[in-house]
Structures are given as structure tokens and as C-alpha cells.
Design a protein around this motif. Structure first.
Motif, PDB file in Angstrom:
ATOM      1  N   LEU A  92       0.833  -1.209   0.000  1.00  0.00           N
ATOM      2  CA  LEU A  92       0.000   0.000   0.000  1.00  0.00           C
ATOM      3  C   LEU A  92       0.863   1.251   0.000  1.00  0.00           C
ATOM      4  CD1 LEU A  92      -2.977  -0.405   2.500  1.00  0.00           C
ATOM      5  CD2 LEU A  92      -3.062  -0.234   0.008  1.00  0.00           C
ATOM      6  N   ALA A  93       1.959   1.212   0.757  1.00  0.00           N
ATOM      7  CA  ALA A  93       2.879   2.355   0.794  1.00  0.00           C
ATOM      8  C   ALA A  93       3.455   2.597  -0.597  1.00  0.00           C
ATOM      9  CB  ALA A  93       3.989   2.109   1.818  1.00  0.00           C
ATOM     10  N   LEU A  94       3.770   1.493  -1.273  1.00  0.00           N
ATOM     11  CA  LEU A  94       4.304   1.620  -2.633  1.00  0.00           C
ATOM     12  C   LEU A  94       3.257   2.242  -3.555  1.00  0.00           C
ATOM     13  CD1 LEU A  94       6.562   1.162  -4.667  1.00  0.00           C
ATOM     14  CD2 LEU A  94       5.722  -1.174  -4.990  1.00  0.00           C
ATOM     15  N   HIS A  95       2.018   1.826  -3.359  1.00  0.00           N
ATOM     16  CA  HIS A  95       0.932   2.402  -4.167  1.00  0.00           C
ATOM     17  C   HIS A  95       0.850   3.914  -3.942  1.00  0.00           C
ATOM     18  CE1 HIS A  95      -2.894   2.570  -6.290  1.00  0.00           C
ATOM     19  NE2 HIS A  95      -3.418   3.226  -5.270  1.00  0.00           N
ATOM     20  N   GLU A  96       0.968   4.319  -2.700  1.00  0.00           N
ATOM     21  CA  GLU A  96       0.914   5.750  -2.390  1.00  0.00           C
ATOM     22  C   GLU A  96       2.095   6.482  -3.020  1.00  0.00           C
ATOM     23  OE1 GLU A  96      -1.624   7.394  -0.810  1.00  0.00           O
ATOM     24  OE2 GLU A  96      -2.565   5.432  -1.025  1.00  0.00           O
ATOM     25  N   GLY A  97       3.258   5.864  -2.954  1.00  0.00           N
ATOM     26  CA  GLY A  97       4.443   6.462  -3.566  1.00  0.00           C
ATOM     27  C   GLY A  97       4.283   6.583  -5.070  1.00  0.00           C
ATOM     28  N   TRP A  98       3.752   5.522  -5.665  1.00  0.00           N
ATOM     29  CA  TRP A  98       3.515   5.539  -7.115  1.00  0.00           C
ATOM     30  C   TRP A  98       2.556   6.677  -7.486  1.00  0.00           C
ATOM     31  CZ3 TRP A  98      -1.330   4.518  -9.403  1.00  0.00           C
ATOM     32  CH2 TRP A  98      -1.332   4.539 -10.808  1.00  0.00           C
ATOM     33  N   ASP A 107       8.705  14.276  -7.319  1.00  0.00           N
ATOM     34  CA  ASP A 107       9.555  13.629  -8.328  1.00  0.00           C
ATOM     35  C   ASP A 107      10.181  12.351  -7.778  1.00  0.00           C
ATOM     36  OD1 ASP A 107       9.088  15.350 -10.407  1.00  0.00           O
ATOM     37  OD2 ASP A 107      10.675  16.747  -9.793  1.00  0.00           O
ATOM     38  N   PHE A 108      10.769  12.458  -6.611  1.00  0.00           N
ATOM     39  CA  PHE A 108      11.450  11.297  -6.051  1.00  0.00           C
ATOM     40  C   PHE A 108      10.937  11.022  -4.640  1.00  0.00           C
ATOM     41  CE2 PHE A 108      14.291  13.358  -9.058  1.00  0.00           C
ATOM     42  CZ  PHE A 108      14.544  12.299  -9.921  1.00  0.00           C
ATOM     43  N   VAL A 109      10.584   9.784  -4.415  1.00  0.00           N
ATOM     44  CA  VAL A 109      10.123   9.411  -3.072  1.00  0.00           C
ATOM     45  C   VAL A 109      10.787   8.108  -2.655  1.00  0.00           C
ATOM     46  CG1 VAL A 109       7.865  10.522  -3.400  1.00  0.00           C
ATOM     47  CG2 VAL A 109       8.110   8.065  -3.828  1.00  0.00           C
ATOM     48  N   VAL A 110      10.905   7.934  -1.354  1.00  0.00           N
ATOM     49  CA  VAL A 110      11.334   6.640  -0.811  1.00  0.00           C
ATOM     50  C   VAL A 110      10.101   5.938  -0.268  1.00  0.00           C
ATOM     51  CG1 VAL A 110      12.727   5.421   0.902  1.00  0.00           C
ATOM     52  CG2 VAL A 110      13.594   7.500  -0.162  1.00  0.00           C
ATOM     53  N   VAL A 111       9.972   4.686  -0.634  1.00  0.00           N
ATOM     54  CA  VAL A 111       8.919   3.850  -0.059  1.00  0.00           C
ATOM     55  C   VAL A 111       9.602   2.792   0.801  1.00  0.00           C
ATOM     56  CG1 VAL A 111       7.133   2.165  -0.533  1.00  0.00           C
ATOM     57  CG2 VAL A 111       7.346   4.205  -1.982  1.00  0.00           C
ATOM     58  N   GLY A 112       9.238   2.757   2.040  1.00  0.00           N
ATOM     59  CA  GLY A 112       9.831   1.765   2.935  1.00  0.00           C
ATOM     60  C   GLY A 112       8.774   0.870   3.518  1.00  0.00           C
ATOM     61  N   GLY A 113       9.227  -0.272   4.019  1.00  0.00           N
ATOM     62  CA  GLY A 113       8.344  -1.154   4.778  1.00  0.00           C
ATOM     63  C   GLY A 113       9.167  -1.743   5.890  1.00  0.00           C
ATOM     64  N   ALA A 114       8.649  -1.731   7.096  1.00  0.00           N
ATOM     65  CA  ALA A 114       9.447  -2.252   8.208  1.00  0.00           C
ATOM     66  C   ALA A 114       8.532  -2.806   9.287  1.00  0.00           C
ATOM     67  CB  ALA A 114      10.324  -1.146   8.803  1.00  0.00           C
ATOM     68  N   GLU A 115       8.983  -3.877   9.904  1.00  0.00           N
ATOM     69  CA  GLU A 115       8.235  -4.426  11.038  1.00  0.00           C
ATOM     70  C   GLU A 115       9.217  -5.107  11.980  1.00  0.00           C
ATOM     71  OE1 GLU A 115       4.581  -4.249  10.069  1.00  0.00           O
ATOM     72  OE2 GLU A 115       4.516  -3.849  12.214  1.00  0.00           O
ATOM     73  N   LYS A 116       8.972  -4.924  13.271  1.00  0.00           N
ATOM     74  CA  LYS A 116       9.807  -5.557  14.295  1.00  0.00           C
ATOM     75  C   LYS A 116       8.877  -6.430  15.124  1.00  0.00           C
ATOM     76  CE  LYS A 116      13.543  -6.151  16.787  1.00  0.00           C
ATOM     77  NZ  LYS A 116      14.684  -6.894  16.241  1.00  0.00           N
ATOM     78  N   LEU A 117       8.941  -7.733  14.913  1.00  0.00           N
ATOM     79  CA  LEU A 117       7.999  -8.645  15.568  1.00  0.00           C
ATOM     80  C   LEU A 117       8.577  -9.353  16.783  1.00  0.00           C
ATOM     81  CD1 LEU A 117       6.399 -10.161  12.378  1.00  0.00           C
ATOM     82  CD2 LEU A 117       5.145  -9.026  14.186  1.00  0.00           C
ATOM     83  N   THR A 118       9.912  -9.361  16.874  1.00  0.00           N
ATOM     84  CA  THR A 118      10.502 -10.192  17.929  1.00  0.00           C
ATOM     85  C   THR A 118      10.708  -9.432  19.235  1.00  0.00           C
ATOM     86  OG1 THR A 118      12.730  -9.699  17.157  1.00  0.00           O
ATOM     87  CG2 THR A 118      11.678 -11.683  16.275  1.00  0.00           C
ATOM     88  N   ASP A 119      10.246  -8.187  19.293  1.00  0.00           N
ATOM     89  CA  ASP A 119      10.320  -7.474  20.568  1.00  0.00           C
ATOM     90  C   ASP A 119       9.128  -7.784  21.470  1.00  0.00           C
ATOM     91  OD1 ASP A 119      12.751  -6.431  20.044  1.00  0.00           O
ATOM     92  OD2 ASP A 119      12.115  -4.361  19.731  1.00  0.00           O
ATOM     93  N   VAL A 120       8.227  -8.626  20.973  1.00  0.00           N
ATOM     94  CA  VAL A 120       7.118  -9.114  21.820  1.00  0.00           C
ATOM     95  C   VAL A 120       7.110 -10.637  21.734  1.00  0.00           C
ATOM     96  CG1 VAL A 120       5.643  -7.075  21.580  1.00  0.00           C
ATOM     97  CG2 VAL A 120       5.447  -8.944  19.926  1.00  0.00           C
TER      98      VAL A 120
END
Lengths: 389, 164, 340
Positions: A92-98, A107-120
Motif C-alpha cells: 500500500l505504501a508503494l501504491h501511495e508512492g507511485w 519527483d522522487f520518493v522513498v517507499v519503505g516497509g518495516a516491522e519488528k515482531l521479535t520485541d514481543v
């Protein structure tokens, strides 16, 4: 709308990254992508960050400026926006960036995705994941995410004769590919017997039918295609970006074994790119559970409804098949850091189209597809990427 | 889950109180404020009426859960099903009072009243519907469905809430 | 009535005693065990829902609802309000929880009789229901079980007319559970002669005296039944035969359902009773008191729908036996992670 190109890609290793924090992995992936794109950070217009549940998982909301800040970019004051859509958050983030680049807003955007699951603890991560389905009318009544996909699997077996072995082959394939991916959470091969004999999670799905809980991040730099050659030797055109939604609860779907959201997103994407499913040589599809992949192959139009099991068994989607799926190892073997998944799928397709996929490179990859799903299909996102010659 | 969040749904969770669109007569569970069928012409907004489900239905898919949802740990393995109710709406709930391995697609079930979860040992207890296998003694002798009677006079909890 | 059962032999196996002999001495062959998602509230609700369907009673006509139990899920917060909501009886009714060891259900019937008799309510609901526990290894563990029964009390379409009721109450500490204690305590053999037998016999005799009846007047008799032996002995003491006690005695198959015990016996009697038959029911609650009822089955029973809902006999015969380990898990006897 103007053509959009993928100028740079970045990805952390996926897995149990005990010694690395959310901000560290987010920044690592982002800088890899910026370096890959030979882009200066002051050229950026915005950051779109896909993330499913940082508030529940690391008690931190408002994470997009957090990443921006620790990337040393706060002084540029450009916008950083978190995007959430369950497991499809990254796509979805990529869609928004597109949209932003295609529309000319940036003109130029960064699309990131991140998740930290092992802290719980795992139980907490699973509880949070079940929130991507309908909490009030599914989770409260004892439904976990794998249980809901098991309901899909059971119905698929009932209607089409899909077998337990058909499901298991998806996991075997995923680990076969994951073994060749240095970023993958799991790099071990699995036997069919091992998958069939694993302890049950929600019948018919066993432990090895389910993607793991992983940490990880991925990032992409987007820009206008007409300026792409300045930043990369191998620009990849983002040929289609489509999102479609459906009912929140599985039990309200028109057909329990079809993700209408995927069907519609795929149809729109192929229309947008003026391509058909037959043109796709390499695809990253949503295989959070083995049944998810079989249903996806059908709903994306790669195989007739109900035929995914036998077709998968025939090798049609393996390394030498007409279409090779999940060369990264998929969610099953590469890993499942929810918000990072959709971005990492596109990163893998870009590697394939650039010819940079190493041991797992498929030959003649010219058009690739990425398919990400939130929950049990309330959101589906389909992206098509093509090599620019 | 907060107390109010569960409490406000009790008429629905205790009694399977759904709703019905007065325009197209489609029945929904849980209740909705807009009819998805009639949404195009906006005629249903705010007009959906309470409608009591009978609690009878049939399993259309099922799983046996071994890795429990929160609050269900003591019941592992438990059967979870999608049930198609007699009135049409489908819902997801456990099937109890049966060996989980005996649940099948097509199994006829009836709603039963059970604990759903507890907010720890000191917190409130949440109750709601689950399903049990239908047997001969729970098949009511041709109870008329609400669609055959006047909905406004039916003695339902949902109706009583609106009268209160 | 919950689905699950455990045998005295299985309980004895765990504690190194001859459970089969214990069961024989108590006259208990099996006892019911609630599933982890069942409690006094769910059992009460299920019983009342069946009663309302059988009696074709609009829940909105219920003016009073009382649940008698010694295992209310909350120490503070009523069982009755949840049950009332779950059957659609809210909001125009009075509701409360009763506790008098095993006779809270019969006390609820008497209260409803008063309200109905005074025409304060159209229908009163009296429920006796329990998920009682005995301390692990204690003699009580061989009998303490779970189940409940619901009765709707009214003046119209009466299937069983309560002609007389009488109570006999003293301060007799034979069995108790202090606030905050998990399991009850009891006076051992003191629970017999000065407690159960004295109260039940005194109450039954005084009632028969008032009603002008004698043991031969009744087709059926139901006693509170903490085990299978006490009610049979008290029946013989009062001059009743095995045949009269046959349907009223349910504890041998399901254990002691406490507040539910006499009421389930009465429900079993009413499942088979014919018009014109007279029934004597004598409840007992530790602490101590007895409530006796002289009941006549009316012609209305022939028009009453006894086909809907599980007949008591099916509960007595059915069930799924579980091992002690599963029973211990279901009853929360295993200390889990995160508990203090």
C-alpha cells in the motif's frame, strides 16, 4: 499520469534480528535504496512507510518521522507518512508512492516497509496479526489468522479436491527458493514429509504451512521514468499499481475460496499495463499460509479456479515452470515482517528483472508481478514491473 | 478489550440480534447501519431494523485450532467454523459439545450460550454465542421465522433495547 | 447439563484410594464436569431458554428472575442480570442472585410464588444451578458436579400446581465456604444426622401434616441429593418406596449439582409425570434449611411441549467420560503461567 520507475532497492536480512532495533533496520534498508539509486537525499519529496502494528509491537506510533529523523533527514523537513493495511501495508505504501510520482506531486520518493515482531512474545505477535481480520466478529470468537486461512483451505479442499499434499508442496517450494536467498529467514530445505508431519496449527494447516514471525525492512526509490537513466543503468518501470478491498470478515465474502480483492486488483493491473497473466515470467505472491498461495495463483489468473493444487504439483510454478513464483522464498521462507513484505516482494522482482538474483535468477524475466494481501483478503495489492529496454 | 467495547455488543453477542434492510429484506449479522445491497441509492441509511436470528445453521467450513486465540488456550484443540444461518448471514464461531474431529461441512448446528473469554482472573467475563450440533430434541416444531411474522412484535432482546 | 463426565474410580486412581468403592459408598457412578467455557451463568441461560420455548413464554413477560447457586461466577455482580439479558427478559424485571448452599433454587421458587401470588409479576423465574467444586482429594470431589434447572412460576397454563410449601431453618454449620476460599469445608459425618436428615425429615413431615397428606399420597418424591445414598435413606425413614423415588433421584448418574440437584430431579419427574399425580419435593441447603413443596401435576401437562429440549433422562444416560487430567484442566485446578 506519467510513467514511474524504480530507481533503487534496499533490504535488510529477514529473520530474528535480536540485536537490531526497529529504527536501525528501517534506516539500513532506506539507505541501501538511496545508494542504489545514486540519489541525494535532498532530492526526495516524501517518505511513505508501510508498517502494520508498531504501536502494538514496539509501543511506538508516529514512526515515519522517527525513521526520517534517525536517517539524519529531519532537517529537510519533507513529509514522512505511515501507511497501514494489515499485511499489505508495504504494498500500500508503494501504491501511495507511485500515486505521488505518477501524479507529479513529487519527483522522487522513498517507499519503505518495516516491522519488528521479535520485541514481543510470539503469542502477542500472533494476537496482533489476528487484528488484521475482524477483531469483534472473528478474533473474539476464537479465530486466529491461520485458523481463518484454514477455513479457506478446508472449503477449497471440499469444493475442488485440493489435497493436504497440494498445500505442503507450496512450503517445500518456498524453502527450496529461500535456501538460495541470503536475506531469507529460513535457508533450510524442507521435505514434503516434514511439512505433512509438522504439528498442527489450525487443521489442515500445520506449523510448516505458516510463514514465520520475522523482523525486517525493505525500501524502494521511485522517480519519473523519463529521468531514470540518470540514477540507474537498469530502470524498471512500475507498469501497474492497483489496490482493491473486500469485506473485513472472511464469513461475509461472496465466495470463501476466492479473494475478490485479488481478482479485481489483478484485472485492473493487467489492464493498466496492457498485459495479461500469460506475459508474467516471475511473480512474488502472498503465501503467508500455503493455501494463500494456491488461492492467489487462481485469483491472479495464472490458473483456473480450483486447479492450483495439481498445477503446482506439476511444477508449473517452479524454477523451470512457465511462471516461477516466490524466488525470494516468499513469506514462508524469506520471512514475514508484515509491513516490509510488500516492499520486499517488489525488491525481489526488480532483482529478477535486472538479472541480479544470483542462484535463483530465472531466465528471460521481462515482466514481474507482486501480490500482497492484508488479513484474509480485505485488502489486496497487485504491482506489475517491467524491464525497460 | 475494554468493558464498554464488549458491553455495547451484548444484545448481538448474547442473542444473535441482527438486522434487516426494509427495502431489499436482506438480513445482516452483525447489524449494520447501511445496507450493502441498497447503498447505491442510499435508501437504507439509518433505516435497518432489528432482526432476530433463530440460531440454527449449517457448517460451511471448519478447522480444528491447536494454536489458540487469546482466551481459548484451555480449550485446545477446539473446532472453529463458518456457519451459514437459516436466515442467510454467515458468521464465525466455535462448535462445542462435539469431538472436534467429527465436525464436517454440512453439519447442522444450533446456537448455544457460552463464555467467550475472561479479562484475567479478576476481570469481567465475556459471554456470547457458540454452536453445538443440532439434535432431534432441539429442532423446534416449525417455529415461524420472523420474516413470516411482524418484526415489531417479536419478543427479541434487540427490540426490547429499542423500547427501553 | 454439561457434556462431560468423570467416574469416582478415575478420581480415586489419582489420589491412591479405591474410587470405585468410594463411589459405591456414595451411590455416585459418574458426575458431570463443565467445559472450560461453561459456568453457572451459561448453564442457567441454557436451561431457561429451553423452559421458555417449551412453555411458549414471551421473555418480556418475566417480572422476576432469581438464580440460586453457590458458584456464581462473580462474588459481586449478579448472575441473574446476565441470564435475563441473554434470554431477552430485560429491562422491565427484578433480578437477583440467591445463595443458600444447595437450596438456593428452591428458595427462589418460594420467592416467585410470593410475587406471583401477590400478582406483582406475571411470571417469575427460579433457577437452581451450580458448577460446584470439592477440594482435590476430598470426599466432596467424588460427587460435586455441575448442572441446573429453570422453572417458570405463574398462574396461567400451570403444568404443576404448588399447593403447599413449607420451610424448616436452623443455624447448623455442617458445610460452608468462607469468603475468598476456593473450596468448601464441611463437618464430615456432622453433615448427616443433625443436618441433612433432621431438616429434610422435619420439613417433609410438617408439610405433609399441613397438606393433610401422607407418603402414599405421592406418585413421586424428590429430595435434595448430595449423594446417591442420603436421599434413599431419608426416603425410607419417611416411608417412601423405591418406586416413588425412581425419577426424582438423579445424583447417581450426574453427581451432586448442588442448587440444581432437587430441581433437576423435579424436572426429570415432570418429564414423565401424568396429570393428577402428586409430587413431594424437599430441598436442603447446608447451614441449614429445607424447603418442601406439595405439587400436583395438572391436565395442562398434556398440552405442554415436552418434546423440545434434551430430556433429563438423556442427560443421565449420555455424556463423554474424561480422565482426571482433563478434568483438572477444565476445572482450573492446574496452576498456569502468569498466575500469582
Amino acid at each position: 499520469m506519467r510513467d514511474v520507475a524504480i530507481l533503487g532497492i534496499g533490504q535488510t536480512r529477514f529473520g530474528e534480528l535480536w540485536d537490531r532495533s526497529f529504527r536501525e533496520i528501517g534506516i539500513e534498508a532506506g539507505f541501501q535504496a538511496l545508494v542504489d539509486a545514486r540519489l541525494s537525499s535532498q532530492d526526495l519529496g516524501a517518505l511513505y512507510l508501510g508498517n502494520m502494528a508498531s504501536g502494538s509491537l514496539i509501543a511506538q506510533e508516529h514512526i515515519a518521522p522517527l525513521i526520517l529523523d534517525y536517517a539524519g533527514l529531519a532537517g529537510h523537513h519533507f513529509g514522512a507518512i505511515r501507511v497501514e493495511g494489515g499485511g499489505a501495508s508495504g504494498a500500500l505504501a508503494l501504491h501511495e508512492g507511485w500515486l505521488a510520482v505518477a501524479s507529479g506531486a513529487h519527483d522522487f520518493v522513498v517507499v519503505g516497509g518495516a516491522e519488528k515482531l521479535t520485541d514481543v512474545p510470539d503469542t502477542e505477535a500472533n494476537r496482533v496479526a489476528s487484528g488484521t481480520a475482524d477483531h469483534e466478529w472473528e478474533a473474539v470468537f476464537g479465530a486466529t489468522l491461520p485458523a481463518l486461512w484454514a477455513l479457506v483451505a478446508r472449503r477449497h479442499m471440499h469444493e475442488y479436491g485440493t489435497t493436504r499434499e497440494d498445500l505442503a508442496r507450496v512450503a517445500v517450494h518456498a524453502h527450496e527458493m529461500g535456501a538460495k536467498n541470503p536475506n531469507a529467514h529460513y535457508r533450510n530445505r524442507l521435505s514434503l514429509e516434514a511439512v505433512l508431519g509438522a504439528s498442527p496449527v489450525a487443521e489442515p494447516l500445520g506449523m510448516l504451512d505458516c510463514a514465520p514471525l520475522s523482523d525486517g525492512a525493505a525500501a524502494i526509490v521511485l522517480g519519473p521514468l523519463e529521468r531514470a537513466r540518470k540514477f540507474t543503468d537498469t530502470p524498471i518501470r512500475l507498469a501497474a499499481s492497483q489496490v482493491a478491498c473486500d469485506t473485513m470478515a472472511l464469513h461475509h465474502r461472496r465466495d470463501m475460496t476466492t479473494l475478490d480483492s485479488t481478482v479485481v486488483a489483478a484485472k485492473r493491473a493487467f489492464a493498466q499495463a496492457r498485459r495479461t497473466a500469460a506475459d508474467v515470467r516471475v511473480a512474488e505472491i502472498h503465501d503467508a499460509y500455503t493455501i494463500s498461495a494456491l488461492v492467489a495463483l487462481e485469483d491472479l489468473g495464472f490458473v483456473d479456479k480450483g486447479r492450483a493444487g495439481p498445477e503446482f504439483a506439476s511444477g508449473a510454478f517452479g524454477p523451470t515452470g512457465k511462471l516461477t513464483v516466490n524466488t525470494s522464498g516468499g513469506l514462508k521462507a524469506q520471512g514475514r515482517p508484515f509491513g516490509a513484505v510488500g516492499v520486499a516482494q517488489v525488491v525481489e522482482i526488480v532483482r529478477q528483472l535486472r538479472g541480479e538474483a544470483g542462484d535463483r535468477q530465472v531466465s528471460g524475466a521481462e515482466l514481474g508481478l507482486a501480490h500482497d494481501v492484508g488479513g484474509t483478503g480485505a485488502t489486496s495489492v497487485v504491482h506489475l514491473m517491467e524491464r525497460v529496454n | 478489550m475494554s468493558i464498554a467495547r464488549f458491553w455495547r455488543e451484548t444484545p448481538v453477542r448474547y442473542n444473535l440480534g441482527g438486522c434487516r434492510c426494509p427495502t431489499c429484506l436482506t438480513v445482516y449479522f452483525p447489524p449494520r447501519s447501511v445496507c450493502p445491497v441498497c447503498v447505491q441509492h442510499r435508501s437504507s441509511i439509518g433505516r435497518l431494523e432489528p432482526f432476530q436470528l433463530s440460531g440454527e445453521g449449517e457448517v460451511v467450513s471448519y478447522t480444528v485450532v491447536h494454536d489458540a486465540a487469546e482466551g481459548f488456550e484451555m480449550q485446545v484443540p477446539y473446532a472453529l467454523a463458518i456457519v451459514k444461518t437459516r436466515e442467510g448471514p454467515q458468521l464465525t464461531a466455535p462448535v462445542v459439545d462435539i469431538d472436534p474431529s467429527e465436525v464436517r461441512i454440512g453439519l447442522k448446528v444450533r446456537a448455544t450460550f457460552r463464555k467467550l473469554r475472561e479479562e484475567g482472573k479478576a476481570g469481567v467475563i465475556h459471554y456470547g454465542y457458540k454452536f453445538a450440533p443440532m439434535d432431534d430434541v432441539h429442532r423446534p416444531p416449525e417455529r415461524p421465522t420472523q420474516s413470516e411474522t411482524a418484526p415489531s412484535t417479536a419478543p427479541t432482546a434487540v427490540a426490547s433495547e429499542s423500547r427501553a | 447439563m454439561p457434556l462431560y463426565r468423570i467416574t469416582p474410580a478415575e478420581i480415586g486412581r489419582v489420589w491412591g484410594t479405591d474410587g470405585a468403592a468410594m463411589g459405591a459408598a456414595l451411590g455416585v457412578r459418574r458426575k458431570s464436569v463443565p467445559a472450560p467455557d461453561e459456568d453457572t451463568i451459561t448453564i442457567s441461560t441454557e436451561a431457561l431458554r429451553t423452559a421458555l420455548i417449551r412453555g411458549k413464554i414471551d421473555p418480556q413477560e418475566i417480572g422476576a428472575l432469581y438464580v440460586g447457586s453457590e458458584s456464581h461466577p462473580y462474588a459481586v455482580k449478579p448472575t441473574a442480570s446476565v441470564v435475563a439479558q441473554a434470554v431477552g427478559a430485560t429491562p422491565n424485571l427484578t433480578a437477583s442472585d440467591f445463595e443458600f448452599a444447595c437450596k438456593a433454587g428452591t428458595a427462589a421458587i418460594q420467592t416467585c410464588l410470593g410475587l406471583v401470588g401477590a400478582e406483582m409479576v406475571r411470571y417469575g423465574v427460579a433457577i437452581g444451578s451450580d458448577t460446584s467444586q470439592g477440594a482435590p482429594g476430598d470426599a466432596l470431589e467424588y460427587s460435586a458436579s455441575a448442572g441446573g434447572a429453570a422453572f417458570v412460576i405463574g398462574r396461567e397454563r400451570v403444568i404443576a400446581k404448588i399447593r403447599h410449601t413449607l420451610s424448616y431453618t436452623t443455624d447448623t454449620p455442617d458445610f460452608w465456604r468462607r469468603e475468598g476460599q476456593r473450596y468448601p469445608s464441611h463437618g464430615g459425618r456432622f453433615t448427616g444426622e443433625p443436618a441433612y436428615f433432621r431438616h429434610v425429615t422435619e420439613c417433609a413431615q410438617r408439610l405433609m401434616e399441613r397438606a393433610g397428606t401422607n407418603p402414599k399420597s405421592y406418585a413421586h418424591v424428590v429430595f435434595h441429593q448430595p449423594n446417591g445414598k442420603f436421599p434413599q435413606r431419608v426416603g425410607r425413614m419417611l416411608g417412601f418406596t423405591e418406586a416413588q423415588m425412581r425419577y426424582g433421584l438423579v445424583t447417581p448418574q450426574i453427581g451432586n449439582t448442588y442448587s440444581g440437584a432437587a430441581l433437576i430431579g423435579l424436572a426429570n419427574v415432570l418429564d414423565v409425570a401424568k396429570a393428577g399425580e402428586q409430587v413431594l419435593m424437599v430441598g436442603y441447603g447446608s447451614g441449614a434449611g429445607s424447603d418442601a413443596f406439595d405439587i400436583e401435576v395438572t391436565d395442562e401437562i398434556n398440552r405442554f411441549d415436552r418434546s423440545y429440549g434434551t430430556p433429563v433422562q438423556q442427560f443421565l444416560d449420555g455424556g463423554v467420560e474424561i480422565p482426571y487430567a482433563v478434568y483438572a484442566k477444565f476445572r482450573g485446578k492446574i496452576r498456569m503461567g502468569g498466575e500469582s
